[in-house]
Design a protein around this motif. Sequence first.
Motif, short mmCIF file in Angstrom:
data_model
loop_
_atom_site.label_atom_id
_atom_site.label_comp_id
_atom_site.label_asym_id
_atom_site.label_seq_id
_atom_site.Cartn_x
_atom_site.Cartn_y
_atom_site.Cartn_z
N MET A 292 0.84 -1.17 0.00
CA MET A 292 0.00 0.00 0.00
C MET A 292 0.89 1.24 0.00
O MET A 292 1.92 1.28 0.65
CB MET A 292 -0.90 0.00 1.23
N ALA A 293 0.48 2.22 -0.74
CA ALA A 293 1.18 3.51 -0.77
C ALA A 293 0.17 4.61 -0.50
O ALA A 293 -0.99 4.51 -0.88
CB ALA A 293 1.83 3.72 -2.12
N GLN A 294 0.62 5.63 0.16
CA GLN A 294 -0.24 6.77 0.40
C GLN A 294 0.60 8.02 0.28
O GLN A 294 1.81 8.00 0.51
CB GLN A 294 -0.93 6.59 1.75
N HIS B 141 -2.62 10.98 -16.03
CA HIS B 141 -1.28 11.42 -15.65
C HIS B 141 -0.33 10.26 -15.37
O HIS B 141 0.79 10.47 -14.92
CB HIS B 141 -1.36 12.31 -14.41
N VAL B 142 -0.78 9.03 -15.62
CA VAL B 142 0.06 7.85 -15.38
C VAL B 142 0.65 7.41 -16.71
O VAL B 142 -0.07 7.06 -17.63
CB VAL B 142 -0.77 6.70 -14.75
N ARG B 143 1.96 7.44 -16.80
CA ARG B 143 2.63 7.06 -18.05
C ARG B 143 2.66 5.55 -18.24
O ARG B 143 2.65 5.07 -19.35
CB ARG B 143 4.05 7.61 -18.06
N GLY C 187 5.98 1.49 -10.12
CA GLY C 187 6.36 0.53 -11.14
C GLY C 187 5.64 -0.80 -11.08
O GLY C 187 6.15 -1.81 -11.56
N LYS C 188 4.47 -0.82 -10.50
CA LYS C 188 3.67 -2.05 -10.46
C LYS C 188 2.20 -1.67 -10.50
O LYS C 188 1.85 -0.51 -10.27
CB LYS C 188 4.00 -2.87 -9.21
N PRO C 189 1.32 -2.63 -10.81
CA PRO C 189 -0.11 -2.32 -10.88
C PRO C 189 -0.63 -1.77 -9.56
O PRO C 189 -0.20 -2.18 -8.49
CB PRO C 189 -0.76 -3.66 -11.21
N VAL C 190 -1.55 -0.83 -9.66
CA VAL C 190 -2.16 -0.24 -8.47
C VAL C 190 -3.66 -0.16 -8.64
O VAL C 190 -4.18 -0.22 -9.75
CB VAL C 190 -1.61 1.17 -8.18
N TRP D 227 -2.90 0.86 -13.60
CA TRP D 227 -3.89 1.31 -12.64
C TRP D 227 -5.22 0.61 -12.89
O TRP D 227 -5.49 0.11 -13.97
CB TRP D 227 -4.10 2.82 -12.74
N VAL D 228 -6.02 0.58 -11.88
CA VAL D 228 -7.41 0.14 -11.96
C VAL D 228 -8.23 1.23 -11.30
O VAL D 228 -7.91 1.66 -10.20
CB VAL D 228 -7.63 -1.20 -11.22
N TRP D 229 -9.25 1.71 -11.96
CA TRP D 229 -10.04 2.81 -11.43
C TRP D 229 -11.15 2.26 -10.55
O TRP D 229 -11.88 1.37 -10.92
CB TRP D 229 -10.62 3.61 -12.59
N CYS D 230 -11.26 2.79 -9.35
CA CYS D 230 -12.33 2.43 -8.41
C CYS D 230 -12.93 3.71 -7.86
O CYS D 230 -12.28 4.73 -7.81
CB CYS D 230 -11.80 1.60 -7.24
N TRP D 231 -14.14 3.65 -7.40
CA TRP D 231 -14.74 4.81 -6.75
C TRP D 231 -15.50 4.39 -5.54
O TRP D 231 -15.75 3.27 -5.28
CB TRP D 231 -15.65 5.57 -7.73
#
Length: 67
Positions: A1-3, A57-59, A36-39, A63-67
Amino acid sequence: MAQLELEGLGERTDAGGPFTFDRFAADVGSVVDALGKPVVLVGQSMAAPIVELGPQHVRTRRWVWCW
């Protein structure tokens, strides 16, 4: 996890404005690229539009979009 703390908030209050959703999303994109890995991006309240703009903005496209 990153924040992360967005510019103008928390320990980053010395950053100058203006603070826009696009600017915050660019911060998120930089962190995703650095990981450098899926988030999975998750946000609520003010963070929801930032998460929605984040993939622009992700080169690395990790990513996976969640809401």
